[in-house]
Design an enzyme around this catalytic site. Structure first.
Site, PDB file in Angstrom:
ATOM      1  N   SER A  30       2.388  64.802  57.069  1.00  0.00           N
ATOM      2  CA  SER A  30       3.294  63.740  56.638  1.00  0.00           C
ATOM      3  C   SER A  30       3.466  63.846  55.129  1.00  0.00           C
ATOM      4  O   SER A  30       2.803  64.637  54.468  1.00  0.00           O
ATOM      5  CB  SER A  30       2.721  62.371  56.998  1.00  0.00           C
ATOM      6  OG  SER A  30       1.747  62.006  56.041  1.00  0.00           O
ATOM      7  N   LYS A  31       4.359  63.015  54.626  1.00  0.00           N
ATOM      8  CA  LYS A  31       4.669  63.072  53.192  1.00  0.00           C
ATOM      9  C   LYS A  31       3.444  62.852  52.310  1.00  0.00           C
ATOM     10  O   LYS A  31       3.402  63.278  51.179  1.00  0.00           O
ATOM     11  CB  LYS A  31       5.726  62.012  52.846  1.00  0.00           C
ATOM     12  CG  LYS A  31       7.107  62.447  53.281  1.00  0.00           C
ATOM     13  CD  LYS A  31       8.161  61.478  52.808  1.00  0.00           C
ATOM     14  CE  LYS A  31       9.478  61.819  53.462  1.00  0.00           C
ATOM     15  NZ  LYS A  31      10.400  60.719  53.517  1.00  0.00           N
ATOM     16  N   ARG A  32       2.462  62.149  52.871  1.00  0.00           N
ATOM     17  CA  ARG A  32       1.246  61.887  52.081  1.00  0.00           C
ATOM     18  C   ARG A  32       0.431  63.161  51.841  1.00  0.00           C
ATOM     19  O   ARG A  32      -0.309  63.270  50.886  1.00  0.00           O
ATOM     20  CB  ARG A  32       0.387  60.824  52.761  1.00  0.00           C
ATOM     21  CG  ARG A  32       0.528  59.456  52.138  1.00  0.00           C
ATOM     22  CD  ARG A  32      -0.172  58.396  52.948  1.00  0.00           C
ATOM     23  NE  ARG A  32       0.519  58.182  54.209  1.00  0.00           N
ATOM     24  CZ  ARG A  32      -0.061  58.213  55.393  1.00  0.00           C
ATOM     25  NH1 ARG A  32      -1.347  58.456  55.504  1.00  0.00           N
ATOM     26  NH2 ARG A  32       0.635  58.006  56.490  1.00  0.00           N
ATOM     27  N   ASP A  33       0.582  64.133  52.730  1.00  0.00           N
ATOM     28  CA  ASP A  33      -0.223  65.357  52.623  1.00  0.00           C
ATOM     29  C   ASP A  33       0.410  66.388  51.694  1.00  0.00           C
ATOM     30  O   ASP A  33      -0.262  67.262  51.174  1.00  0.00           O
ATOM     31  CB  ASP A  33      -0.382  66.003  53.997  1.00  0.00           C
ATOM     32  CG  ASP A  33      -0.852  65.005  55.034  1.00  0.00           C
ATOM     33  OD1 ASP A  33      -1.890  64.384  54.771  1.00  0.00           O
ATOM     34  OD2 ASP A  33      -0.187  64.844  56.058  1.00  0.00           O
ATOM     35  N   GLY A  34       1.688  66.309  51.531  1.00  0.00           N
ATOM     36  CA  GLY A  34       2.399  67.303  50.736  1.00  0.00           C
ATOM     37  C   GLY A  34       3.868  67.044  50.979  1.00  0.00           C
ATOM     38  O   GLY A  34       4.231  66.362  51.938  1.00  0.00           O
TER      39      GLY A  34
END
Ligand code: GLU
Length: 462
Positions: free
Chosen positions: A239-243
């Site tokens: 998800s966007k939180r990971d990269g």
């Protein structure tokens, strides 16, 4: 001839996971001297936009991935789909279903109450009567009621779907005549001559339906490769939180196309323990049969490491060109060779490289307090002045070694250690203790600027 495709739905931007399957498809086509075509799946008017389609093309351009032939836009192919829907109706392989929304709802509730799987019950499959009034029918395909649909998947092996468990007579055209997703994908893949489909395994469950369409229309079923998802370190979907998930965000962060593509090819595919692949090597070595069966793990450090590798190995003229995209105009800087040689091994991204460069080119406006405390001793002013005076004596000062020689002279003449001049000079030139070799820094900024920075530092700190 191998023909592969990438078929994005333009809903926003090119997703990193989509790019990976696009890359796999591209490599496989190129390796086989085949074609890689692009189809924009833009039939969902509410969610698709022209800008989003352009954003995808823009990302491909940045990456240097070229598709073959014209781009196919599903939104322009309504007549083709209508023709094939009619064909299936004419051949009695599809039929009009007049079930109203209310009836469907009642059916669903009954099935749920009976703990049955909710599915269409086929009540209009062999309907020959007079159609009920006031209902715009949908078109349903006659799906097999028994037996199995086997997806012969190049990654997962044979995946068997039992007809009775999973397939009902699914809708191929809605009441307004618009065709549904699984129908158009199969029709397009067949008409576009796609014979190898490489895509995310989130599409695996659609595949039996698409195979039913192929078979009903007597099209050849392509070979499928369903690629496992990209996961984060916790084993969850990326998800966007990971990269970043938007491919163009990687450009903004200063990643090179080479590094990003190299990073992606290794997500779910490997060739021994090799990590670095040029585009030529990827094309030569990639084979979808080597795609891993399990999900791959996204790892930012790996991407940074690859990017550092590519930056380090990019010729200076090319790097200077790349940096113009980040607002740094170095192409005509007469010392750009020294500058880039001094810094390109220190940067993980082009953005970082730019800031390392501007840290040298910009005169410091302030000085790191800790660095001043550590570096500026009682004798520092005298040492710096001596160094300045020696620089001022007429002499050739071009290369880092020229400046190094002057520093050496001061060290010898004053009988001091190198640190005695190096530390205060570093703070004077850069405002802090870190950075590349001082001889390079001085060669880059030149004698006048070096003297000016020394004078500034002395004025500010004594
Ligand atoms: N348009 C689909 C998507 O963006 C892909 C369709 C396919 O690859 O079959 O997810």
């Amino acid at each position: 001839m191998v023909v592969t495709r990438f078929a994005p739905s333009p809903t926003g931007y090119l997703h990193i996971g989509g790019l990976r399957t696009a890359l796999f498809s591209y490599l496989w086509a190129k390796k086989n001297k085949g074609e890689f075509v692009l189809r924009i799946e833009d039939t969902d008017k509410a969610r698709n936009s022209q800008e989003a389609a352009e954003a995808i093309l823009h990302a491909f351009e940045w990456l240097g991935l070229k598709h073959d032939g014209e781009i196919t836009y599903q939104s322009q192919r309504g007549e083709i789909y209508a023709k094939y829907i009619q064909k299936l109706l004419d051949e009695d392989k599809a039929y009009y279903c007049y079930m109203s929304k209310e009836e469907l709802e009642v059916l669903r509730e009954t099935q749920m109450a009976n703990k049955e799987r909710t599915m269409y019950d086929g009540r209009y499959r062999d309907f020959k009567g007079i159609p009920p009034e006031g209902i715009e029918p949908v078109v349903r395909i006659k799906a097999p009621k028994t037996g199995a649909i086997v997806v012969k998947d190049g990654v997962k092996g044979d995946v068997v779907f039992q007809a009775e468990d999973i397939l009902d007579d699914f809708v191929i055209a809605r009441a307004d005549g618009s065709p549904t997703y699984n129908f158009v994908v199969a029709v397009d893949d067949a008409l576009m001559g796609i014979n190898e489909v490489i895509r995310g395994d989130d599409h695996l469950s659609n595949t039996p339906k698409q195979i039913i369409v192929y078979e009903a229309l007597e099209f050849d079923v392509p070979k499928f490769y369903h690629v496992p998802m990209i996961h984060n370190a916790e084993g969850k979907k990326l998800s966007k939180r990971d990269g970043a998930t938007d491919v163009m965000a990687y450009k903004e962060m200063g990643y090179t196309p080479e590094a990003l593509l190299n990073f992606l090819v290794r997500l779910g595919w490997s060739y021994g323990d090799q990590e670095i692949f040029s585009m030529e090597e990827m094309i030569e070595l990639f084979n979808p049969k080597d795609i891993n069966k399990s999900a791959s793990i996204y790892n930012t450090q790996k991407l940074e490491w690859l990017n550092a590798h590519y930056i380090k190995n990019t010729p200076n003229a090319e790097l200077a060109d790349l940096l113009t995209q980040y607002g740094l105009l170095l192409t005509s800087h007469d010392k750009k060779e020294i500058l880039l040689d001094a810094l390109k091994e220190r940067a993980k991204t082009l953005v970082e490289l730019k800031s390392l460069i501007t840290e040298i080119l910009d005169t410091p406006e302030s000085y790191d307090e800790k660095a001043i405390k550590k570096a500026f001793k009682s004798d520092s002013v005298e040492i710096l002045n001596t160094f300045g005076a020696k620089l001022n004596q007429a002499r050739e000062l071009h290369l880092p070694t020229d400046y190094h020689d002057v520093m050496q002279e001061v060290v010898d003449a004053m009988e001091i250690g190198f640190g005695k001049i190096g530390q205060p000079l570093r703070v004077a030139l850069l405002g802090k203790m870190s950075g590349p070799g001082l001889d390079s820094v001085m060669a880059i900024i030149g004698k006048d600027e070096t003297l000016q920075r020394i004078a500034n530092a002395i004025a500010a700190n004594s």
